[in-house]
Scaffold this motif. Structure first.
Motif, mmCIF file in Angstrom:
data_model
loop_
_atom_site.group_PDB
_atom_site.id
_atom_site.type_symbol
_atom_site.label_atom_id
_atom_site.label_comp_id
_atom_site.label_asym_id
_atom_site.label_seq_id
_atom_site.Cartn_x
_atom_site.Cartn_y
_atom_site.Cartn_z
ATOM 1 N N SER A 1 51.218 42.587 26.119
ATOM 2 C CA SER A 1 51.861 42.690 27.423
ATOM 3 C C SER A 1 50.848 43.110 28.469
ATOM 4 O O SER A 1 49.827 43.735 28.156
ATOM 5 N N SER A 2 51.125 42.754 29.707
ATOM 6 C CA SER A 2 50.272 43.137 30.815
ATOM 7 C C SER A 2 51.130 43.373 32.044
ATOM 8 O O SER A 2 52.205 42.781 32.197
ATOM 9 N N ASN A 3 50.640 44.249 32.903
ATOM 10 C CA ASN A 3 51.338 44.557 34.142
ATOM 11 C C ASN A 3 50.307 44.746 35.238
ATOM 12 O O ASN A 3 49.325 45.464 35.051
ATOM 13 N N LEU A 4 50.528 44.100 36.357
ATOM 14 C CA LEU A 4 49.628 44.206 37.497
ATOM 15 C C LEU A 4 50.451 44.420 38.750
ATOM 16 O O LEU A 4 51.434 43.714 38.987
ATOM 17 N N ASN A 5 50.081 45.403 39.553
ATOM 18 C CA ASN A 5 50.702 45.566 40.853
ATOM 19 C C ASN A 5 49.637 45.973 41.856
ATOM 20 O O ASN A 5 48.743 46.763 41.553
ATOM 21 N N ALA A 6 49.715 45.386 43.025
ATOM 22 C CA ALA A 6 48.723 45.631 44.064
ATOM 23 C C ALA A 6 49.421 45.614 45.419
ATOM 24 O O ALA A 6 50.445 44.956 45.610
ATOM 25 N N LYS A 7 48.838 46.351 46.355
ATOM 26 C CA LYS A 7 49.400 46.423 47.696
ATOM 27 C C LYS A 7 48.260 46.539 48.696
ATOM 28 O O LYS A 7 47.285 47.268 48.467
ATOM 29 N N GLY A 8 48.377 45.832 49.801
ATOM 30 C CA GLY A 8 47.425 45.939 50.890
ATOM 31 C C GLY A 8 48.156 46.184 52.191
ATOM 32 O O GLY A 8 49.202 45.574 52.446
ATOM 33 N N ARG A 9 47.623 47.102 53.008
ATOM 34 C CA ARG A 9 48.234 47.401 54.298
ATOM 35 C C ARG A 9 47.158 47.490 55.357
ATOM 36 O O ARG A 9 46.087 48.043 55.115
ATOM 37 N N VAL A 10 47.459 46.965 56.544
ATOM 38 C CA VAL A 10 46.547 47.062 57.662
ATOM 39 C C VAL A 10 47.358 47.283 58.934
ATOM 40 O O VAL A 10 48.478 46.770 59.068
ATOM 41 N N GLN A 11 46.799 48.070 59.843
ATOM 42 C CA GLN A 11 47.493 48.401 61.094
ATOM 43 C C GLN A 11 46.475 48.519 62.221
ATOM 44 O O GLN A 11 45.391 49.079 62.037
ATOM 45 N N PHE A 12 46.842 47.964 63.374
ATOM 46 C CA PHE A 12 46.033 48.161 64.579
ATOM 47 C C PHE A 12 46.936 48.684 65.676
ATOM 48 O O PHE A 12 48.024 48.168 65.902
#
Length: 223
Positions: free
Chosen positions: A30-41
């Motif tokens: 089994s494998s699990n991947l989670n990623a998040k990207g955030r940017v603000q100006f």
């Protein structure tokens, strides 16, 4: 206190990425991947935000979870604590009972709490949504969107957060809630524990209305 200071302490660019993964082999692969990207100006008049969430899981070479969530939002300040917003949301969740759920909304937002340690913003406004279920044509409908973002600085290194989005129409009501605890490791690195609960009031037969994902990620603040 100046209006600009009440709107937000940090002007200019802000951004972060976070990543978490798990892999097991043996009797079960089994494998699990989670990623998040955030940017603000942000400047004195505008605050523009974008985020992308990715969650993928598999077991014995079969995909068990796959979700991509893109959110874009532009806020125009009216006063120290009041603003107008426009928001786009594209949620593609393979196992939710929908091929995709897209919405575009606009309305009014207000910062209800703004102290050194605690902030609370709420938003509400009308919009339109496009839903697509498997083996069906897409459906368009008018919706009402409500949102809230709460943050509390527990200590110098710990911060509690809650982000809530509700999009309701005659065909379906979406509720997306993320509760998190962020623990600072260095000035630019942190650990983030989060529980995401996603609810749809109407799904295809055999599908669950509620999905829950618990994550533990490493966060890097690059601005």
């Amino acid at each position: 206190m100046s209006v600009m200071a009440e709107w937000e302490d940090a002007m200019g660019w802000r951004g972060s990425v976070e990543f978490g993964a798990a892999l097991s082999t043996g009797n079960t692969d089994s494998s699990n991947l989670n990623a998040k990207g955030r940017v603000q100006f942000q400047n004195e008049q505008w605050r523009n935000r974008a985020s992308l969430d990715v969650v993928q899981s598999s077991e014995d070479k079969s995909t068990t979870q796959e979700r991509y969530l893109l959110q874009l939002q532009a806020d125009r300040r009216l006063s120290a604590n009041d603003y107008l917003f426009s928001a786009f949301r594209n949620d593609k969740d393979r196992f939710s009972g929908y091929d995709y759920q897209r919405s575009l909304s606009a309305g009014y937002g207000r910062r209800l709490i703004n102290t050194d340690r605690t902030s609370l913003e709420v938003e509400a406004g009308p919009g339109v949504r496009q839903n697509k279920k498997p083996n069906e044509s897409s459906q368009n409908e008018a919706v009402v969107r409500g949102a809230a973002q709460f943050r509390h600085q527990i200590s110098d290194s710990a911060r509690f957060g809650e982000e809530l989005v509700i999009i309701s129409g005659s065909d379906n009501t979406e509720i997306d809630s993320t509760t998190s605890l962020r623990l600072a490791i260095t000035d630019v690195l942190a650990a983030r524990f989060a529980v995401n609960i996603k609810y749809n009031s109407r799904v295809s037969e055999g599908r669950s209305k509620t999905d829950t994902v618990t994550t533990m990620n490493l966060v890097y603040d690059f601005w």
